[in-house]
Design an enzyme around this catalytic site. Structure first.
Site, PDB file in Angstrom:
ATOM      1  N   ASN A 114       0.831  -1.216   0.000  1.00  0.00           N
ATOM      2  CA  ASN A 114       0.000   0.000   0.000  1.00  0.00           C
ATOM      3  C   ASN A 114       0.864   1.263   0.000  1.00  0.00           C
ATOM      4  OD1 ASN A 114      -2.563   1.403   0.263  1.00  0.00           O
ATOM      5  ND2 ASN A 114      -2.018   1.800   2.400  1.00  0.00           N
ATOM      6  N   GLY A 115       1.993   1.198  -0.710  1.00  0.00           N
ATOM      7  CA  GLY A 115       2.905   2.344  -0.679  1.00  0.00           C
ATOM      8  C   GLY A 115       2.700   3.340  -1.804  1.00  0.00           C
ATOM      9  N   GLY A 116       1.835   2.998  -2.777  1.00  0.00           N
ATOM     10  CA  GLY A 116       1.721   3.821  -3.988  1.00  0.00           C
ATOM     11  C   GLY A 116       0.695   4.928  -3.893  1.00  0.00           C
ATOM     12  N   LYS A 127      -3.247   5.431  -3.445  1.00  0.00           N
ATOM     13  CA  LYS A 127      -4.034   4.848  -4.530  1.00  0.00           C
ATOM     14  C   LYS A 127      -5.153   3.959  -3.976  1.00  0.00           C
ATOM     15  CE  LYS A 127      -3.637   2.380  -8.883  1.00  0.00           C
ATOM     16  NZ  LYS A 127      -2.770   1.634  -9.808  1.00  0.00           N
ATOM     17  N   GLY A 222      10.866   0.403  -3.415  1.00  0.00           N
ATOM     18  CA  GLY A 222      10.308  -0.783  -4.070  1.00  0.00           C
ATOM     19  C   GLY A 222       9.792  -1.789  -3.058  1.00  0.00           C
ATOM     20  N   ASP A 253      -3.830  -2.837  -5.647  1.00  0.00           N
ATOM     21  CA  ASP A 253      -4.624  -2.482  -6.834  1.00  0.00           C
ATOM     22  C   ASP A 253      -4.911  -3.686  -7.733  1.00  0.00           C
ATOM     23  OD1 ASP A 253      -2.233  -2.921  -8.155  1.00  0.00           O
ATOM     24  OD2 ASP A 253      -1.937  -0.844  -8.769  1.00  0.00           O
ATOM     25  N   ASN A 330       2.720 -11.133  -9.076  1.00  0.00           N
ATOM     26  CA  ASN A 330       3.076 -10.515  -7.788  1.00  0.00           C
ATOM     27  C   ASN A 330       2.089 -10.893  -6.677  1.00  0.00           C
ATOM     28  OD1 ASN A 330       5.455  -9.173  -7.030  1.00  0.00           O
ATOM     29  ND2 ASN A 330       4.316  -7.356  -6.437  1.00  0.00           N
ATOM     30  N   LYS A 396      -4.331  -0.092 -13.136  1.00  0.00           N
ATOM     31  CA  LYS A 396      -3.209   0.853 -13.237  1.00  0.00           C
ATOM     32  C   LYS A 396      -3.626   2.143 -13.946  1.00  0.00           C
ATOM     33  CE  LYS A 396      -0.212  -2.149 -11.585  1.00  0.00           C
ATOM     34  NZ  LYS A 396       0.268  -1.999 -10.196  1.00  0.00           N
TER      35      LYS A 396
END
Length: 508
Positions: A114-116, A127, A222, A253, A330, A396
């Site tokens: 949940n870093g984006g 996001k 990352g 996402d 992923n 995305k």
């Protein structure tokens, strides 16, 4: 000390200059240490210990970055994975489920990356807080999925969010709304690393602040950082003490990344000494996925091969759908005890990704990153499972958002499933133009989301709007030239049509 990174690489590759190379490396490392000490001196007392651990991790990466010479893989040593190292999902599913599903579920922790930020879709903040279906955000859907599991099987599967310094504060505020849900939610922050000047190879930050002029000087390194950050947070030990054995890790996402009971049962039903410590879900590659990382056999171990590691002469071969048939979703299942062991032995091996960026002022910087899947070669009895494409449903872009908001999918307990009315198991190829890039603009251009059940391909370019109850079938291409506008009228049915020119529907 200033040195161009290209010149440094040339010096390093010249074997006759070994002593000079070592002096240069040492100088750079010493300069970096001094700069990091200077930065750390500006940290608050509360930040000091976290900053120290972050900088230790960064120095390990930086040291390896200076040592490495040339591509990280020898193309001639890459082999196809052994047949039994990538299992078909149907084989895993055929084992069925245990009589007591709760017994395996209670050993599981769900971890979402949940870093984006939502900047690529024109949104501010995390996001995960973008609405994607019926006013539900990515985070809402995740919580609903896990709550449904806990209620159905009377279990206690917790949710762990790996935040970044960009998303932590906003996520923390929103978590209050889930207080009464039957899901325990934990968070930890991934590291904060300094962006470094591409020419001097030194940090561009002036102090530890994340505001004002310093806002662009830091980055989250990352998702490969999950192992160290999870361990350093103390949460790893806490969950092991509670009897948890595996984490299921995925991007927040990816709306297809739900807990799969068959995969979990497969892991838990192995003999203890032979258990898979790492499972990577892969799926069949299409022409849209040619850049996705793939699994290979390398040095006797399963290894994730990313396009960034491929020598230029072999990039086309890497993109071949016939040679490399699968790619990494992923979605990963990883043993908690194995993470702890590898962290304590300092044995987690991941390739460095050098990510170049140009900041707003034109300054060229580099970020040193790692990817979570790259650690597969460090774990024992690693396995790939070839899962259905439905488990890979990332959002995305707004083109992806259109698909998940449409009647192609139905929503049940936070999970999206393809409508039974869709004749084909694949989604339409959808390309929305730049007028649709931002979520806010995208939503304004649709009075309602079109019926897309029989759609194969959609391309939209220019100033185009859609009225209510539009139906799209087959191949539909809508192109409004510069200065023109096309309004697709309410109730229109477009089947195998090309629409271009200027079409305005005026209110009267």
């Amino acid at each position: 000390m200033s040195i161009y990174v290209e010149d440094f690489r040339k010096a390093v590759s010249n074997s006759g200059m070994a002593q000079f190379q070592e002096v240069i490396r040492q100088e750079l490392e010493n300069s970096m240490k001094q700069d990091l000490e200077r930065l750390q001196a500006t940290a608050s007392k509360a930040e000091a210990e976290i900053t120290r651990k972050d900088f230790e991790g960064f120095m390990k990466l930086f040291h390896r970055f200076l040592q490495e010479k040339g591509p990280s893989v020898d193309w001639g040593k890459i082999q196809r994975p052994p047949e039994d190292s990538i299992q078909p999902y149907e084989k895993i599913k055929s084992k069925g489920l245990p009589d007591n599903v709760a017994s395996v579920l209670n050993k599981l922790v769900v971890v979402k990356l949940n870093g984006g930020l939502g900047t690529s879709m024109g949104c501010k903040g995390p996001k995960s807080l973008i609405s994607v279906r019926n006013e539900n955000t990515f985070l809402d859907l995740t919580v609903q999925q896990i709550e449904h599991l806990n209620k159905t099987y009377n279990t206690d599967v917790p949710l762990v969010l790996m935040n970044s310094f960009n998303t932590d504060e906003d996520t923390d505020k929103i978590l209050q709304k889930y207080t009464h849900c039957r899901v325990k939610i934990h968070t930890f922050n991934q590291s904060r690393y300094p962006r470094i000047n591409k020419e001097s190879l030194l940090p561009i930050a002036k102090d530890m602040s994340k505001m004002g002029d310093n806002a662009d000087t830091w980055y989250p390194p990352g998702h490969g950082d999950i192992y160290a950050s999870f361990y350093n947070s103390g949460l790893l030990d806490k969950l092991i003490a509670e009897g948890k054995e595996y984490i299921f890790v995925s991007n927040i996402d990816n709306l297809g990344a739900t807990v799969d009971l068959y995969i979990l049962n497969h892991l838990m039903s192995q003999p203890n000494g032979k258990r898979c410590e790492f499972v990577m879900e892969v799926t069949d590659k299409t022409r849209a996925d040619v850049k996705g990382g793939t699994l290979t056999q390398y040095g006797g171990k399963l290894r994730l091969l990313e396009i960034a590691q491929v020598p230029k002469a072999h990039v086309d071969e890497f993109k071949s759908v016939s040679k490399f048939k699968i790619f990494n979703t992923n979605n990963l299942w990883i043993s908690l005890a194995a993470i702890k062991r590898l962290q304590e032995q300092n044995a987690m091996d991941m390739e460095i990704i050098v990510n170049p960026k140009t900041l707003n002022g034109g300054l060229n910087v580099i970020q040193l990153e790692t990817a979570v899947g790259a650690a597969i070669k460090s774990f024992d009895n690693a396995l790939g499972i070839n899962v259905p494409r439905s488990r890979f449903l990332p959002v995305k872009t707004t083109s992806d958002l259109l698909l998940v908001m449409s009647n192609l999918y139905s929503l049940n307990a936070g999970s999206l499933t393809m409508s039974e009315k869709r004749e084909f198991p694949t989604v339409p190829l959808t390309k929305l133009g730049s007028s649709f890039t931002k979520v806010q603009d995208f939503l304004m251009r649709f009075e309602s989301i079109p019926d897309m059940l029989e759609l194969d391909h959609l391309t939209v370019s220019g100033d185009v709007t859609f009225g209510k109850n539009v139906c799209l079938k087959g191949t539909v291409i809508i192109i409004a030239n510069h200065g023109d506008r096309i309004d697709i009228p309410a109730g229109a049915v477009l089947e195998n049509k090309i629409v271009s020119g200027n079409l305005r529907i005026l209110d009267h």
